[in-house]
Design a protein around this motif. Structure first.
Motif, PDB file in Angstrom:
ATOM      1  N   MET A  89      -7.990 -35.976 -24.964  1.00  0.00           N
ATOM      2  CA  MET A  89      -6.528 -35.818 -25.036  1.00  0.00           C
ATOM      3  C   MET A  89      -6.121 -35.180 -26.355  1.00  0.00           C
ATOM      4  SD  MET A  89      -4.976 -39.341 -23.684  1.00  0.00           S
ATOM      5  CE  MET A  89      -5.799 -40.253 -22.443  1.00  0.00           C
ATOM      6  N   PHE A  90      -6.742 -35.677 -27.437  1.00  0.00           N
ATOM      7  CA  PHE A  90      -6.411 -35.167 -28.757  1.00  0.00           C
ATOM      8  C   PHE A  90      -6.685 -33.669 -28.837  1.00  0.00           C
ATOM      9  CE2 PHE A  90      -7.778 -34.144 -33.102  1.00  0.00           C
ATOM     10  CZ  PHE A  90      -6.597 -34.410 -33.767  1.00  0.00           C
ATOM     11  N   HIS A  92      -6.972 -31.537 -26.357  1.00  0.00           N
ATOM     12  CA  HIS A  92      -6.105 -30.801 -25.437  1.00  0.00           C
ATOM     13  C   HIS A  92      -4.766 -30.498 -26.091  1.00  0.00           C
ATOM     14  CE1 HIS A  92      -4.684 -30.396 -20.992  1.00  0.00           C
ATOM     15  NE2 HIS A  92      -4.519 -29.307 -21.695  1.00  0.00           N
ATOM     16  N   LYS A  93      -4.286 -31.480 -26.865  1.00  0.00           N
ATOM     17  CA  LYS A  93      -2.982 -31.321 -27.496  1.00  0.00           C
ATOM     18  C   LYS A  93      -3.067 -30.445 -28.746  1.00  0.00           C
ATOM     19  CE  LYS A  93       1.329 -32.500 -28.594  1.00  0.00           C
ATOM     20  NZ  LYS A  93       2.473 -32.214 -27.754  1.00  0.00           N
TER      21      LYS A  93
ATOM     22  N   ALA B  26      -1.999 -41.020 -24.239  1.00  0.00           N
ATOM     23  CA  ALA B  26      -1.666 -40.006 -23.247  1.00  0.00           C
ATOM     24  C   ALA B  26      -0.214 -39.565 -23.407  1.00  0.00           C
ATOM     25  CB  ALA B  26      -1.913 -40.547 -21.843  1.00  0.00           C
ATOM     26  N   MET B  28       1.500 -39.779 -26.231  1.00  0.00           N
ATOM     27  CA  MET B  28       1.605 -39.094 -27.512  1.00  0.00           C
ATOM     28  C   MET B  28       1.079 -37.660 -27.438  1.00  0.00           C
ATOM     29  SD  MET B  28       0.623 -41.713 -30.545  1.00  0.00           S
ATOM     30  CE  MET B  28      -0.101 -40.448 -31.582  1.00  0.00           C
ATOM     31  N   PHE B  29      -0.068 -37.524 -26.761  1.00  0.00           N
ATOM     32  CA  PHE B  29      -0.708 -36.213 -26.733  1.00  0.00           C
ATOM     33  C   PHE B  29      -0.420 -35.464 -25.433  1.00  0.00           C
ATOM     34  CE2 PHE B  29      -3.847 -38.611 -29.432  1.00  0.00           C
ATOM     35  CZ  PHE B  29      -3.394 -38.063 -30.619  1.00  0.00           C
ATOM     36  N   ALA B  30       0.635 -35.873 -24.741  1.00  0.00           N
ATOM     37  CA  ALA B  30       0.925 -35.241 -23.460  1.00  0.00           C
ATOM     38  C   ALA B  30       1.138 -33.739 -23.645  1.00  0.00           C
ATOM     39  CB  ALA B  30       2.161 -35.866 -22.844  1.00  0.00           C
ATOM     40  N   VAL B  31       0.470 -32.966 -22.819  1.00  0.00           N
ATOM     41  CA  VAL B  31       0.652 -31.526 -22.870  1.00  0.00           C
ATOM     42  C   VAL B  31       1.475 -31.122 -21.659  1.00  0.00           C
ATOM     43  CG1 VAL B  31      -0.495 -29.298 -22.826  1.00  0.00           C
ATOM     44  CG2 VAL B  31      -1.542 -31.217 -24.015  1.00  0.00           C
TER      45      VAL B  31
END
Lengths: 190, 275
Positions: A89-90, A92-93, B26, B28-31
């Motif tokens: 996730m990290f 990806h962002k 998830a 926080m880092f939502a894309v």
């Protein structure tokens, strides 16, 4: 000095892939090109260091106080899986380029037995936190080294006239065996 | 009993803590991603061949979702895929122009003169580097089958004569074979065109005759015969301009070397003559 010794011992003498035979799946699967094997190696190294840290914390703050050492395997798998998810996730962002380059390798690290083996081994040998981290880093570097070595050889033999029954995975397994044989030469060095 | 309860509670607790942590992470880092991207990606063939000009099916899906690429951008999937994507995007579409690969060399083992025994790796790129392979012609097919290996759709095979053959029903026009060929004798042509000059030799006619029975000798008969001026001879080689070609087959009849070949089942395109 002690840490350096541990590092060298983990990278060469007790190489995770070539001496302890852990993490064979990515070793054969992601070793067709040097560039991708470097990416995989770096990602795995990162996860291994994080896993060494997390598993040490779990072991010493949850499992030992509660007398639950027999749940090591279960809890470590849980933590490693969550960790990989978090890293994914990290990335990806924050670093989408790297995320795309690593692609399917990232989630695959979850099921890399070298990571679990590292966590279990470190606890078996009663390493302290510092030693665990060095051990994790060394394991990652050793994994990367093995991956780059075999990828380099596989790139070189692409145009070689290999007998048909040995093409593809068969010759890769033979190379892996020879590499492993070579690494057995380090045995007893430290 | 007590032990198992502790075990249950601690592992359950660990699981819950981790899952809550992941949920927070998830968020926080939502894309932000266009959900149509996912849908389009599932609709695409998923072979990542690159025929669309993007890095893979995922990249094309992103480009279509953001409107940078047309909904019929995938030449491999054809009309069926284009319609599915059009449905997702809420537009209508027509079939993408289908192209198929054509091998522009007829000089197999029988027709082309061999000048040496070659016993190295069966790979065109290697053969090309090692003194240009075993055939006397330095422009034609090397016969190593690298294009066949490169084809992700099993749409090519090597015939007994040592030449690659394209199975046009299976060919998707992805261009992998075009890239693979070190001699650049494979091109992508719209599937409706059925007349091809199967030679790429720029050698003078006399030299071509010495090394190949079916090579273009640049006699210019096809150029004179063509009613729509689609054929031009330049630098010792006749070339066809497919944009002008009406597939009338007149050039095929006059070619003395039988270099120009007509394919069956591809009729004349009369509309072009008027236009």
């Amino acid at each position: 000095m002690e840490y350096l010794l541990l590092f060298v011992a983990t990278v060469l003498v007790n190489n995770f892939v070539l001496v302890q035979f852990l993490g064979i799946c990515p070793f054969l699967g992601v070793s067709k090109q040097v560039s991708t094997s470097v990416g995989m190696g770096i990602a795995t190294t990162f996860v291994m260091v994080m896993a060494a840290l997390a598993s040490w914390l779990i072991q010493h703050f949850i499992l030992i106080p509660l007398g639950l050492q027999y749940l090591q395997t279960l809890s470590f798998i849980l933590v490693i899986a969550a960790l990989v998810q978090l890293v994914e996730m990290f990335l990806h962002k924050s670093i989408p380029g790297l995320y795309r380059a690593m692609g399917i390798f990232l989630p695959l690290i979850t099921t890399n037995c070298a990571v679990l083996g590292l966590a279990l081994n470190a606890m078996l040998r009663n390493y302290n936190l510092g030693e665990s981290l060095v051990y994790g880093f060394g394991a990652g570097v050793g994994f990367t080294l093995a991956l780059i070595l075999i990828a380099g050889i596989r790139e070189e033999i692409q145009f070689a006239d290999i007998p048909k029954p040995l093409k593809g995975q068969a010759i890769a397994l033979i190379i892996a065996g020879l590499l492993s044989l070579a690494f057995s030469g380090f045995a007893g060095m430290i | 009993m007590y032990n198992s309860l502790v075990a249950l509670a601690s592992m359950g607790g660990l699981g819950i803590v981790l899952s809550v942590g992941l949920v927070i992470a998830a968020k926080m880092f939502a894309v932000e991603s266009d959900e149509r991207t996912e849908q389009i990606e599932t609709a695409l063939p998923g072979v990542n061949c690159g025929a669309c000009g993007y890095a893979g099916c995922r990249s094309l899906a992103e480009a279509i979702a953001s409107g940078k690429a047309p909904v019929n951008g995938c030449p491999v999937g054809g009309l069926a895929v284009a319609q599915k994507i059009a449905e997702i995007m809420g537009t209508i579409t027509e079939a993408p122009a289908r192209k198929v690969a054509q091998v522009l060399c007829k000089g197999g083992c029988e027709e082309a003169k061999q000048r040496a025994e070659y016993d190295g790796p069966k790979n065109c790129r290697v053969m090309n580097i090692i003194q240009g392979g075993d055939k006397a012609c330095t422009y034609g097919c090397l016969g190593g089958g690298t294009c066949v290996e490169a084809c992700p759709f099993d749409a090519m095979y090597m015939n007994e004569n040592g030449l690659p053959v394209v199975i046009e029903e299976k060919c998707t026009g992805c261009g992998k074979c075009v890239e693979a060929c070190p001699r650049n004798i494979i091109i992508l042509v719209g599937e409706e065109y059925g007349v091809h000059i199967r030679c790429r030799s720029h050698a003078p006619g006399k030299e071509v005759r010495q090394v190949c029975q079916v090579g273009c000798i640049a006699c210019r008969r096809c150029e004179k015969e063509c009613p729509v001026n689609a054929i031009t001879v330049a630098d010792n080689l006749a070339e066809i301009d497919y944009d002008k070609c009406t597939v009338c087959r007149r050039c095929v009849a006059v070619c003395p070397m039988h270099t120009i070949e007509a394919q069956e089942g591809k009729p004349e395109i009369p509309a072009k003559i008027a236009g």
